[in-house]
Motif scaffolding. Structure first.
Motif, PDB file in Angstrom:
ATOM      1  N   ASP A  19       0.865  -1.181   0.000  1.00  0.00           N
ATOM      2  CA  ASP A  19       0.000   0.000   0.000  1.00  0.00           C
ATOM      3  C   ASP A  19       0.898   1.226   0.000  1.00  0.00           C
ATOM      4  O   ASP A  19       1.453   1.611   1.028  1.00  0.00           O
ATOM      5  N   ASN A  21      -0.172   4.093  -1.230  1.00  0.00           N
ATOM      6  CA  ASN A  21      -1.139   5.173  -1.440  1.00  0.00           C
ATOM      7  C   ASN A  21      -0.845   6.277  -0.434  1.00  0.00           C
ATOM      8  O   ASN A  21      -1.354   6.271   0.674  1.00  0.00           O
ATOM      9  N   ARG A  35       4.054   4.997   4.636  1.00  0.00           N
ATOM     10  CA  ARG A  35       3.676   3.732   3.994  1.00  0.00           C
ATOM     11  C   ARG A  35       4.790   3.211   3.082  1.00  0.00           C
ATOM     12  O   ARG A  35       4.976   1.997   2.981  1.00  0.00           O
ATOM     13  N   HIS A  58      -2.173   0.663  -5.407  1.00  0.00           N
ATOM     14  CA  HIS A  58      -3.059   1.679  -5.979  1.00  0.00           C
ATOM     15  C   HIS A  58      -2.572   3.040  -5.484  1.00  0.00           C
ATOM     16  O   HIS A  58      -1.798   3.130  -4.528  1.00  0.00           O
ATOM     17  N   ARG A  61      -8.104   7.029  -6.185  1.00  0.00           N
ATOM     18  CA  ARG A  61      -9.241   6.282  -6.755  1.00  0.00           C
ATOM     19  C   ARG A  61      -9.443   6.707  -8.202  1.00  0.00           C
ATOM     20  O   ARG A  61     -10.395   7.411  -8.535  1.00  0.00           O
ATOM     21  N   ARG A 112      -5.072   0.271  -9.868  1.00  0.00           N
ATOM     22  CA  ARG A 112      -6.496   0.595 -10.050  1.00  0.00           C
ATOM     23  C   ARG A 112      -6.793   1.197 -11.426  1.00  0.00           C
ATOM     24  O   ARG A 112      -7.936   1.502 -11.724  1.00  0.00           O
ATOM     25  N   GLY A 141      -2.892  -1.480   4.647  1.00  0.00           N
ATOM     26  CA  GLY A 141      -3.815  -0.361   4.420  1.00  0.00           C
ATOM     27  C   GLY A 141      -4.934  -0.662   3.444  1.00  0.00           C
ATOM     28  O   GLY A 141      -5.949   0.035   3.415  1.00  0.00           O
ATOM     29  N   HIS A 144      -8.752  -4.284   3.692  1.00  0.00           N
ATOM     30  CA  HIS A 144     -10.213  -4.319   3.813  1.00  0.00           C
ATOM     31  C   HIS A 144     -10.886  -4.277   2.444  1.00  0.00           C
ATOM     32  O   HIS A 144     -12.105  -4.227   2.354  1.00  0.00           O
ATOM     33  N   ARG A 145     -10.099  -4.284   1.387  1.00  0.00           N
ATOM     34  CA  ARG A 145     -10.653  -4.246   0.030  1.00  0.00           C
ATOM     35  C   ARG A 145     -10.432  -5.600  -0.641  1.00  0.00           C
ATOM     36  O   ARG A 145      -9.303  -6.106  -0.642  1.00  0.00           O
ATOM     37  N   GLY A 367      -5.825   3.155   7.242  1.00  0.00           N
ATOM     38  CA  GLY A 367      -6.890   4.108   7.514  1.00  0.00           C
ATOM     39  C   GLY A 367      -8.164   3.320   7.735  1.00  0.00           C
ATOM     40  O   GLY A 367      -8.465   2.874   8.835  1.00  0.00           O
ATOM     41  N   GLY A 368      -8.881   3.068   6.641  1.00  0.00           N
ATOM     42  CA  GLY A 368     -10.109   2.277   6.708  1.00  0.00           C
ATOM     43  C   GLY A 368      -9.847   0.868   7.228  1.00  0.00           C
ATOM     44  O   GLY A 368     -10.630   0.331   8.017  1.00  0.00           O
TER      45      GLY A 368
HETATM   46  C1  3PG Z   1      -6.311   3.991   2.429  1.00  0.00           C
HETATM   47  O1  3PG Z   1      -5.702   5.030   2.157  1.00  0.00           O
HETATM   48  O2  3PG Z   1      -7.083   3.888   3.397  1.00  0.00           O
HETATM   49  C2  3PG Z   1      -6.016   2.773   1.631  1.00  0.00           C
HETATM   50  O3  3PG Z   1      -4.937   2.969   0.784  1.00  0.00           O
HETATM   51  C3  3PG Z   1      -7.241   2.305   0.894  1.00  0.00           C
HETATM   52  O4  3PG Z   1      -7.655   3.260  -0.045  1.00  0.00           O
HETATM   53  P1  3PG Z   1      -9.150   3.230  -0.568  1.00  0.00           P
HETATM   54  O5  3PG Z   1     -10.020   3.729   0.542  1.00  0.00           O
HETATM   55  O6  3PG Z   1      -9.189   4.136  -1.780  1.00  0.00           O
HETATM   56  O7  3PG Z   1      -9.498   1.802  -0.916  1.00  0.00           O
END
Ligand code: 3PG
Length: 392
Positions: A19, A21, A35, A58, A61, A112, A141, A144-145, A367-368
């Protein structure tokens, strides 16, 4: 990874889902690189073990199939290269094949952008699995996806395993929450009101204090019958906020509602800041921070806590005039004897800004994902790896 330690990856094609991101400013400069740094040990272990290493992540988005320059992992490739002390080439259009030799690492452009990534398309996942001998998921991170690079590929790859970061995160957070030292205080703040309200409901069953901040606090202020002017809030969610307050009260626990706030007439760094009682907010006010009395009340509770879970700054701490609340909370957590767990991009930025990294028990890169695991949910990307490990 264990696989690396066992020397099983030499000469193998290893596909690492990390991750990466990370937040960037308007010019594409990375503003916070935790990260990326946290992903280095797994990548370095695979390289040191002689694997041909492909890394992907990724970023944001993006719209599938529609490349825009701001969606590119190019800045990440540059930073990763600095950290690894070697050039990290960025490869676009990689789904049909990747050139990489043992001892080399390449970064595969924003996954993505691939059609079918988000919806975990089986045909895409099978193609990704065909790129690799060993799939390693180290992206806590994104755990959860259930997407093609976090789930489908794990189903179809010859070997699928958890990387060291993913394993350590799940371990630390699960252990800390199984039997928390009480009082257990959670701070859930920030602007993603609708995504976090469901999580608040679940935390309301577990924690002794539920401190809300940012856009979430504004919605809770509405639920408490207060006026918030033109502040960010989701009036549709007032009833759900009320339900959270009631659920906490029924357990003898509390959701402290701000008693004072810092307001401005515009969302800007140089906007004049005015401290007001929570009952005095005008129709044209924007609430941009909790007030000093509220910050002190919350700080006192945090100092007495046994375990603290922190996600989200309580104000617009990027603007100095609206940073006092987050700064006070950060220092209270740092001074507390409680075991503290913190997660979320904005939270990491606040921890860095106030220099309290060493005073936090465990800093998550999620995060999520962090919030979902706190909720007790099993993260799909981890679940599929566990299934594979169990021979499923
Ligand atoms: C985040 O930043 O929480 C993760 O990289 C997941 O990203 P996402 O919420 O776009 O799936």
């Amino acid at each position: 990874t264990d696989l690396c330690a066992q020397g099983k990856v030499a000469g193998q094609r290893v596909f690492i889902r990390a991750d990466l991101n990370v937040p960037q400013d308007d010019t594409g400069r990375i503003t916070e690189d935790t990260r990326i740094r946290a992903s280095v040990p797994c990548i370095r272990a695979a390289l040191d073990a002689g694997a041909a290493v492909m890394v992907t992540s990724h970023l944001g988005r993006p719209t599938e199939g529609q490349f825009k320059p701001e969606d590119s992992l190019a800045p990440v490739a540059a930073r990763l290269g600095e950290l690894l002390g070697r050039e990290v080439p960025l490869v676009s259009d990689w789904v049909d094949g990747v050139q990489v030799a043992p001892g080399q690492v390449v970064l595969l452009e924003n996954c993505r952008l691939n059609k079918g990534e988000k919806k975990n398309d089986e045909a895409l996942a099978r193609k990704l699995a065909a790129l690799t001998d060993i799939y390693v998921n180290d992206a806590f991170g994104t755990a959860h996806r259930a997407e093609a690079t976090t789930y489908g590929i794990a189903q179809f790859a010859k070997v699928a395993s958890a990387g060291p970061l993913l394993a350590a995160e799940i371990d630390a957070i699960t252990k800390a929450l199984a039997q928390p030292q009480r009082p257990l205080v959670a701070i859930v703040a920030g602007s993603k009101v609708s995504t976090k309200l469901t999580i608040l409901k679940s935390l309301a069953e577990k924690v002794d204090q539920l401190i809300v901040g940012g856009g979430i606090a504004n919605t809770f202020m509405l639920a408490a019958g207060l006026k918030i002017g033109k502040s960010l809030a989701e009036p549709d969610l007032i009833d759900q906020a009320k339900a959270v307050i009631d659920a906490m009260r029924a357990r003898g626990a509390a959701v402290p509602i701000p008693v004072d706030v810092v307001t401005a007439k515009a969302f800007a760094a140089d906007a004049a800041a005015t401290i007001k009682d929570a009952t005095d907010v005008a129709d044209d006010d924007l609430i941009l921070d909790i007030g000093p009395k509220t910050a002190e009340l919350l700080a006192a509770q945090l100092r007495e806590a046994g375990t603290i879970v922190w996600n989200g700054p309580v104000g617009v701490f990027e603007f100095d005039a609206f940073a006092n609340g987050t700064q006070t909370i950060a220092h209270a957590i740092a001074d507390s004897k409680a075991f503290s767990i913190a997660g979320g991009g904005d939270t990491l930025a606040a921890i860095a800004k106030y220099g309290i990294e060493d005073k936090i028990g465990y800093i998550s890169t999620g995060g999520g994902a962090f919030l979902e695991i706190l909720e007790g949910k099993t993260l799909p990307a981890f679940e599929i790896l566990a299934k594979r490990a169990a021979g499923g």
